[in-house]
Scaffold this motif. Structure first.
Motif, mmCIF file in Angstrom:
data_model
loop_
_atom_site.group_PDB
_atom_site.id
_atom_site.type_symbol
_atom_site.label_atom_id
_atom_site.label_comp_id
_atom_site.label_asym_id
_atom_site.label_seq_id
_atom_site.Cartn_x
_atom_site.Cartn_y
_atom_site.Cartn_z
ATOM 1 N N SER A 86 0.908 -1.136 -0.079
ATOM 2 C CA SER A 86 0.021 0.014 -0.123
ATOM 3 C C SER A 86 0.746 1.252 0.042
ATOM 4 C CB SER A 86 -1.018 -0.119 0.987
ATOM 5 O OG SER A 86 -0.343 -0.128 2.302
ATOM 6 N N TYR A 88 1.832 5.323 -1.618
ATOM 7 C CA TYR A 88 1.190 6.381 -1.875
ATOM 8 C C TYR A 88 1.567 6.780 -3.390
ATOM 9 C CZ TYR A 88 0.032 6.452 3.012
ATOM 10 O OH TYR A 88 -0.457 6.073 4.020
ATOM 11 N N GLU B 84 -5.832 7.244 2.564
ATOM 12 C CA GLU B 84 -5.664 5.710 3.289
ATOM 13 C C GLU B 84 -6.655 4.810 2.636
ATOM 14 O OE1 GLU B 84 -3.142 5.938 4.683
ATOM 15 O OE2 GLU B 84 -2.718 8.072 5.344
ATOM 16 N N ARG B 89 -5.017 1.116 2.234
ATOM 17 C CA ARG B 89 -3.610 1.333 2.759
ATOM 18 C C ARG B 89 -3.741 1.232 4.299
ATOM 19 N NH1 ARG B 89 -3.991 5.446 -1.241
ATOM 20 N NH2 ARG B 89 -2.886 4.579 -3.076
#
Lengths: 300, 251
Positions: A86, A88, B84, B89
Motif C-alpha cells: 500500500s 502512495y 488511506e 492502505r
C-alpha cells in the motif's frame, strides 16, 4: 532450534457464525523462512492480520518475540507487507520510504540500503504511480525491510508478479536469514513457490493447521504405490488378494498396490512370475508435494 | 514526540495533493468573487453609506462561513482520508509501530492547520481586496488604517467556530471508506445549516451554522459558538479516537 519469534496457541477468529481460524497453533523459530500455505480462503490473511494487531483474536493468544502481541512496540521489530503493497502513488519511491522511516523512527540513510537490496536504487526518485507492479512489490518489501527488522511478515508477496519477478523475490527472501539475520514468515497458496525457499512449512485449510514441519518431514509423509504392468490383470488381482496384497487394476491393464514399500516390489514380481503372469513393467511411484498439498487441503 | 513524528509523516503525504492546493483555492475563490462584487457594484456600496471595511469583511465571511467553509472542510477531510481508504492502505499504516491515537490526532491536526491557514488567507486576502479596490476604485474611499485587528479576530473566530463540524466530518471521513458517503454527508449537513441559519432555536446548535455566527452582532452568540464548537470538537475527537482505536481492519 532457535527461540520462536512467533508463537500462537489455540488461536481462533470468528466472523459472525463463520469460524475462519480455528485452534491454530504455530511456532516460527528465529532464523527460519516459514512458508504459511493454504488455499484461498483458508484463513492465512486473517491470521496475518491478527499477528499484526489489525484484527483481534476471538480466542487463543499470540506471542511475538516471547511477549504478548498486544505490545505495540513489538511492531518496530517487524516489517510487514500485507497483500499488495500500500504505497502512495503521488509520492516518489524515496518519499514513500521516508514516510515509513518517520513512523518507524528509522534514520533516513537506511533508504539507500533497502533500495539497493531490492534493486531499485535507480528508481527511488520516480513517482510510484509510474512503477510497474513488480517494482511496487519490491518497494513494498523495501519498506518492510527499513530499520533492519528481526521478522518480516509477507502476505502473498509474489501476487501479480511475472515469472522473472517471482524468481527475484524468491532469491531475496531465501537469503534473508543468512545475509540479514531476518526471520521470514510468508504466506502463499502455491506450494511450488514456498517449497523452494522455506525451511519450515505450515499448512492451513479451513482455518485449521493441517501440517507443520520441514519440507523433508512433509516428503516423508508421502506414501507411494507400486504400479505393475501385467497380462490378465483381473486374475492377478485375485491371486494377490489371496496372498494378502491389496491390489486394483485399471482398464489399461496396470495393477496398483497402494502404500506398498519399494522393497516389496521384488517379492511381488517373483510371485507373479512364478504363477505364470507376464510382467512387462514395474515401478514405484510417489505423489508430488503439490499432490500431497492438494490432498491435505482438499480432503476437508 | 511520537505525535510529532506521526504529524511529520502526515505532512509528507500532502505533497502534490489537491488537498494542499485547496488551502489557497477555497478562500481565493471567495476573495475574487468579493472583489468583483465590489468592483462592479461600487455605486451600490457608496450609496449604502456603510463603513466600507466592515461591509467588505462581512460580505466575504457570510459566503465563507455559511457555504464555502463547510464545503471546503467536507472536501478536505474526504480527500485526506481517501489517501488511506484507497487500496486499503490502512492495513500497512496500522501495522506501523505508532499508536492509533497519534494517527487519529495527527490526521485531525492537518485539516485544523489547513482551516487556520485558509481562514487567515481569507481575512488578509479581504484586506488586500480593499487595498487593490482603493487603487482601482478610488470613489469607494476605503479609509486609511487597515483593520488588522478585525482581520485577526475573523481568522481565529472562523477557525474555532468551524472546529466542531471539522471534528465530526473528520470522524465520518475516516469511518466510511466511500468518498461519496463522506462528501454527501457534508453537503447535506451544509444545506441543512443554510436552512437553519436564521433559526433562533436550532441554528446555534447545528455545527454547520456555527461559523456564520461570526457575523452576529451579539457578542454572547459569538461566545456561545466558540465554546460550543471547541468543547464539542474535543468530545467528538475523543469519541472518534476510541472508535478508531477499537476498529478492526478486515480483508
Amino acid at each position: 532450534m532457535h527461540d520462536p519469534v512467533i508463537e500462537t496457541a489455540s488461536l481462533s477468529r470468528r466472523f459472525g457464525d463463520k469460524l475462519v481460524v480455528d485452534d491454530l497453533s504455530l511456532t516460527v523459530p528465529a532464523g527460519s523462512v516459514y512458508g504459511f500455505l493454504g488455499p484461498n480462503g483458508a484463513g492465512k490473511t486473517t491470521t496475518i492480520r491478527m499477528l499484526l494487531g489489525l484484527l483481534k483474536p476471538s480466542g487463543g493468544n499470540i506471542h511475538l518475540f516471547g511477549r504478548p502481541s498486544r505490545d505495540i512496540t513489538l511492531l518496530s521489530r517487524i516489517g510487514a507487507l500485507v497483500e499488495a503493497p500500500s504505497l502512495y502513488p503521488h509520492l516518489t519511491g524515496e518519499e514513500n520510504l521516508r514516510h515509513a522511516c518517520i513512523l518507524k523512527n528509522v534514520l533516513k540513510k537506511d533508504i539507500a540500503r533497502v533500495l539497493a537490496i531490492v534493486g531499485l536504487e535507480n528508481d527511488g526518485r520516480r513517482l510510484v504511480k509510474t512503477y510497474s507492479l513488480g517494482m511496487k512489490q519490491r518497494l513494498g518489501l523495501a519498506q518492510a525491510l527499513l530499520g533492519g527488522p528481526e521478522l518480516v511478515i509477507l502476505d502473498e508477496p509474489t501476487n501479480g508478479l511475472d515469472p522473472a519477478g517471482i524468481q527475484e523475490m524468491r532469491h531475496l527472501l531465501r537469503d534473508m536469514p543468512v545475509t540479514h539475520g531476518i526471520t521470514v514468515f510468508l504466506s502463499s497458496h502455491l506450494l511450488g513457490e514456498v517449497e523452494q525457499i522455506a525451511s519450515l512449512i505450515g499448512i492451513i485449510a479451513a482455518g485449521r493447521c493441517q501440517f507443520q514441519g520441514t519440507p523433508d518431514e512433509l516428503r516423508a509423509r508421502r506414501k507411494g504405490w507400486l504400479r505393475i504392468g501385467v497380462d490378465r490383470p483381473h486374475i492377478a488381482v485375485q491371486m494377490l488378494s489371496q496372498q494378502g496384497f491389496e491390489a486394483t487394476h485399471d482398464p489399461a491393464g496396470h495393477l496398483t498396490l497402494p502404500a506398498a514399500d519399494p522393497s516389496a516390489a521384488a517379492s511381488i514380481n517373483r510371485l507373479l512370475v512364478e504363477r505364470g503372469f507376464a510382467v512387462h513393467a514395474i515401478s514405484h511411484e510417489q505423489p508430488t508435494l503439490e499432490e500431497m498439498f492438494l490432498h491435505i487441503t482438499q480432503s476437508l | 514526540m511520537i505525535f510529532l513524528r506521526t504529524l511529520a509523516a502526515e505532512l509528507l503525504k500532502l505533497r502534490r495533493t489537491l488537498a494542499f492546493w485547496m488551502i489557497l483555492i477555497a478562500p481565493g475563490v471567495v476573495i475574487l468573487l468579493n472583489f468583483f462584487m465590489f468592483h462592479e457594484r461600487s455605486a451600490y456600496y457608496i450609496k449604502q453609506n456603510r463603513p466600507l471595511w466592515d461591509a467588505l469583511q462581512k460580505n466575504s465571511f457570510v459566503f465563507w462561513g455559511i457555504l464555502m467553509l463547510p464545503l471546503y472542510l467536507t472536501l478536505q477531510t474526504a480527500l485526506l482520508s481517501a489517501l488511506e481508504h484507497s487500496e486499503d492502505r490502512w492495513r500497512n499504516l496500522l501495522a506501523m509501530p505508532v499508536p492509533r491515537w497519534a494517527l487519529y490526532w495527527a490526521k485531525l491536526a492537518i485539516p485544523c492547520a489547513m482551516l487556520l491557514c485558509s481562514s487567515a488567507i481569507m481575512s488578509f486576502g479581504t484586506l488586500l481586496n480593499g487595498v487593490v479596490l482603493r487603487i482601482l476604485k478610488p470613489e469607494l474611499q476605503f479609509p486609511a488604517p487597515l483593520p488588522w485587528a478585525a482581520a485577526w479576530h475573523d481568522t481565529w473566530v472562523a477557525s474555532v467556530t468551524a472546529l466542531l463540524l471539522l471534528s465530526v466530518q473528520h470522524w465520518v471521513s475516516l469511518r466510511f471508506s466511500s468518498f461519496a458517503a463522506s462528501a454527501s454527508f457534508g453537503i447535506c449537513a451544509t444545506i441543512t445549516g443554510a436552512i437553519l441559519i436564521n433559526s433562533q432555536k436550532y441554528g446555534p446548535w447545528w455545527p454547520w451554522c456555527l461559523p456564520a455566527q461570526l457575523m452576529s452582532a451579539k457578542p454572547e452568540a459569538v461566545a456561545h459558538a466558540l465554546w460550543y464548537s471547541a468543547i464539542g470538537a474535543l468530545v467528538v475527537a475523543v469519541l472518534g479516537t476510541i472508535e478508531f482505536w477499537r476498529r478492526e481492519i478486515r480483508a
